[in-house]
Enzyme design. Structure first.
Site, PDB file in Angstrom:
ATOM      1  N   SER A  57       0.836  -1.203   0.000  1.00  0.00           N
ATOM      2  CA  SER A  57       0.000   0.000   0.000  1.00  0.00           C
ATOM      3  C   SER A  57       0.867   1.247   0.000  1.00  0.00           C
ATOM      4  CB  SER A  57      -0.938   0.032   1.223  1.00  0.00           C
ATOM      5  OG  SER A  57      -0.193   0.144   2.422  1.00  0.00           O
ATOM      6  N   SER A 180      10.133  10.072   8.872  1.00  0.00           N
ATOM      7  CA  SER A 180       9.009  11.017   8.860  1.00  0.00           C
ATOM      8  C   SER A 180       9.490  12.373   9.352  1.00  0.00           C
ATOM      9  CB  SER A 180       7.895  10.507   9.775  1.00  0.00           C
ATOM     10  OG  SER A 180       6.941  11.517  10.030  1.00  0.00           O
ATOM     11  N   TYR A 206       4.881   7.077  16.993  1.00  0.00           N
ATOM     12  CA  TYR A 206       5.361   6.991  15.612  1.00  0.00           C
ATOM     13  C   TYR A 206       6.568   7.898  15.413  1.00  0.00           C
ATOM     14  CZ  TYR A 206       5.007   7.110  10.479  1.00  0.00           C
ATOM     15  OH  TYR A 206       5.262   7.026   9.123  1.00  0.00           O
ATOM     16  N   LYS A 210      10.666   7.128  14.625  1.00  0.00           N
ATOM     17  CA  LYS A 210      11.315   7.702  13.454  1.00  0.00           C
ATOM     18  C   LYS A 210      12.547   8.515  13.853  1.00  0.00           C
ATOM     19  CE  LYS A 210       8.380   6.066  10.432  1.00  0.00           C
ATOM     20  NZ  LYS A 210       8.774   5.091   9.407  1.00  0.00           N
ATOM     21  N   THR A 241      -1.058   9.051   2.510  1.00  0.00           N
ATOM     22  CA  THR A 241      -0.878   7.614   2.657  1.00  0.00           C
ATOM     23  C   THR A 241      -2.046   7.000   3.431  1.00  0.00           C
ATOM     24  OG1 THR A 241       0.317   7.860   4.740  1.00  0.00           O
ATOM     25  CG2 THR A 241       1.615   7.938   2.704  1.00  0.00           C
TER      26      THR A 241
END
Length: 321
Positions: A57, A180, A206, A210, A241
């Protein structure tokens, strides 16, 4: 002001503004500025094998298509084989003759990662590049099969263990971590790699993981330099995304008109995997340009913090000297 210097100034202002630099605006402007790094030539990856994780994806699919268009034999690593098979069929249908292989692995499960790497190395003795794109943003604090916080397992531990196990096939090759821009807002929490303290927030978890990717990259580059493996981290900007759609709906609602599509977000990953000569190792990139790893003094780790983080990674990933 000389034009190259003016170009750098415009680029830097856009980068620091976020909205201008991370969106479709930034990429469109940078492409027409003098000094925009050239595309890899047609066929740049012909005859070379490239492994892409999280390939079913979003940015993963775009990366698969991007390296395939440059002639690579592409290895798609997915957790959901049925979903991955649909993507593989689409890529084959739109790119007749593409060399494509589907593999299954749960990147968060270090035992499964080692199993996959053993199988892969037996069949692919010469790997040009691996793009560590697999990612997730769990809504609640979740642990991996080995008891690690899930974001850290997927974004850092799994990729490091995989690369370590593939050092033979990857000799002379490249490693790209998809990071990110959100990591700019977080320090390196060497004191709490498992997010065991405080109130859990998905976006914070998250971004922390990163930050770890970016701060560990120079140390991993030193470790893997013995095998002539180069390491790069990059961030794709603000891309539309599935992760953004599912986990950050308010952010997406506000920024959707200027969010990058998947191909725009994956542009630098593909470029880092294909351009010759290989970019300098251990650096952080966005829109084909090396970027600073910290914008605020409060997020720049000192040597002691980085050393403590490296020691944790060394032990958690089972790295051997």
């Amino acid at each position: 002001m000389p034009r190259p210097l003016l170009s750098r100034a415009v680029d830097t202002v856009m980068d620091r503004s976020l909205v201008l630099g991370y969106t479709t605006i930034g990429l469109a402007v940078r492409r027409v500025l003098p000094g925009w790094p050239a595309d890899a030539p047609a066929g740049a990856l012909r005859g070379r094998h490239v492994l892409v994780t999280g390939a079913s994806s979003g940015l993963g699919v775009a990366t698969v298509k991007g390296v395939a268009d440059l002639g690579a034999a592409v290895h798609m690593l997915v957790r959901d084989e049925a979903k991955g098979a649909k993507v593989a069929d689409e890529v084959r249908a739109t790119r007749p003759g593409v060399a494509l292989r589907l593999w299954r692995c749960d990147v968060s499960d270090l035992d499964d990662v080692r199993r996959f790497a053993t199988d892969f190395a037996e069949e692919v003795p010469d790997l040009h590049a691996v793009v560590h794109n697999a990612g997730m943003m769990p809504p609640t604090r979740t642990e991996s099969a080995q008891g690690f916080e899930l974001s850290m397992a997927v974004h850092l531990l799994g990729p490091v263990v995989m690369t370590e196990a593939l050092r033979g096939p990857l000799s002379g090759g490249r490693v790209v971590f998809v990071s990110s821009g959100g990591m700019y807002g977080q320090p390196l929490r060497a004191d709490d790699p498992g997010y065991a303290t405080g109130d859990y927030a998905p976006a914070t978890s998250y971004a922390r993981s990163k930050r770890w990717q970016v701060e560990m990259a120079p140390l991993l580059a030193e470790r893997w330099a013995a095998d002539a493996i180069t390491v790069a981290t990059m961030h794709p900007g603000w891309a539309d995304t599935p992760g953004v759609q599912e986990s950050l709906p308010r952010f997406r609602a506000i920024t959707r008109p200027v969010l990058r599509d998947d191909a725009q977000g994956a542009d630098t990953s593909v470029w880092l995997a294909a351009v010759e000569p290989a970019p300098p190792t251990g650096r952080f990139w966005h829109d084909r340009v090396e970027r600073p790893t910290s914008l605020l003094p409060t997020t720049k780790p000192g040597p002691d913090v980085r050393a403590r983080a490296w020691q944790w990674l060394h032990e958690a990933a089972g790295l051997h000297d």
